[in-house]
Scaffold this motif. Structure first.
Motif, short mmCIF file in Angstrom:
data_model
loop_
_atom_site.label_atom_id
_atom_site.label_comp_id
_atom_site.label_asym_id
_atom_site.label_seq_id
_atom_site.Cartn_x
_atom_site.Cartn_y
_atom_site.Cartn_z
N ARG A 37 18.56 1.09 0.55
CA ARG A 37 17.35 0.67 1.54
C ARG A 37 16.81 1.94 2.15
O ARG A 37 17.54 3.07 2.36
N GLN A 38 15.52 2.04 2.43
CA GLN A 38 14.89 3.06 2.99
C GLN A 38 13.91 2.49 4.12
O GLN A 38 12.94 1.93 3.79
N ALA A 39 14.08 2.88 5.41
CA ALA A 39 13.38 2.34 6.54
C ALA A 39 12.39 3.40 6.68
O ALA A 39 12.66 4.59 6.27
N PRO A 40 11.42 2.93 7.53
CA PRO A 40 10.40 3.79 7.91
C PRO A 40 10.61 4.96 8.69
O PRO A 40 11.55 4.98 9.46
N LYS A 42 12.81 7.23 7.47
CA LYS A 42 14.13 7.49 7.05
C LYS A 42 14.58 7.79 5.76
O LYS A 42 13.67 7.49 4.94
N ARG A 44 16.64 7.39 2.22
CA ARG A 44 17.01 6.45 1.53
C ARG A 44 18.65 6.44 1.86
O ARG A 44 19.21 7.37 1.57
N GLU A 88 17.28 -4.12 12.69
CA GLU A 88 17.54 -2.52 12.18
C GLU A 88 17.61 -2.86 10.48
O GLU A 88 17.79 -1.87 9.87
N ASP A 89 17.78 -3.93 9.87
CA ASP A 89 17.78 -4.09 8.60
C ASP A 89 16.32 -4.03 7.71
O ASP A 89 16.49 -3.87 6.70
N THR A 90 15.52 -4.05 8.78
CA THR A 90 13.98 -3.83 8.16
C THR A 90 13.89 -2.53 7.34
O THR A 90 14.30 -1.35 7.62
N ALA A 91 13.47 -2.70 5.96
CA ALA A 91 13.46 -1.64 5.06
C ALA A 91 13.03 -1.92 3.89
O ALA A 91 12.88 -3.34 3.56
N TYR A 93 13.90 -2.46 0.05
CA TYR A 93 15.48 -2.43 -0.88
C TYR A 93 15.42 -1.92 -2.18
O TYR A 93 14.42 -2.86 -2.88
N THR A 111 11.35 -7.34 6.13
CA THR A 111 10.90 -7.25 7.47
C THR A 111 11.71 -8.36 8.34
O THR A 111 11.64 -9.49 7.99
#
Length: 114
Positions: A37-40, A42, A44, A88-91, A93, A111
């Motif tokens: 996953r890659q969050a805004p 951040k 991957r 915080e799982d928002t990303a 995937y 989201t």
């Protein structure tokens, strides 16, 4: 080779989603696979892996006990069941092999609202 993740969406904190990853050929069956996953803003990160030999699994600490990775070799599909989701799982995937062997697909956006 195409890796296509799907199943993302908008969910409230505490909710669940199941992601799927379909692949051309027999990739899911033949390789040790992973969800990333890659969050805004951040990099991957690796979230979960599953062996292609004994279906053993490993998870990053932040998702242990909440996420479950699995595979259906007959259908050549990789899954990620995500429960008790947190903001915080928002990303976005993605799926790939554990060595990131193939081109990344578009990913699927998850989201989680608070």
């Amino acid at each position: 080779v195409q890796l296509q993740a799907s199943g993302g969406g908008l969910v409230q904190a505490g909710g669940s989603l199941r992601l799927s990853c379909s692949a051309s050929g027999s990739i899911v069956r033949d390789y040790a696979m992973a969800w990333y996953r890659q969050a805004p803003g951040k990099q991957r990160e690796l979230v979960a892996i599953i062996s292609n030999v004994d279906r053993g699994t490993e998870y990053v600490d932040s998702v242990k006990g909440r996420f479950t990775i699995s595979r259906d070799n007959a259908k050549n599909i990789l899954y990620l069941q995500m429960n008790r989701l947190k903001p915080e799982d928002t990303a976005v995937y993605y799926c790939n092999t554990i060595t990131r062997r193939f081109n990344w697909g578009q990913g699927t956006l998850v989201t989680v609202s608070s």
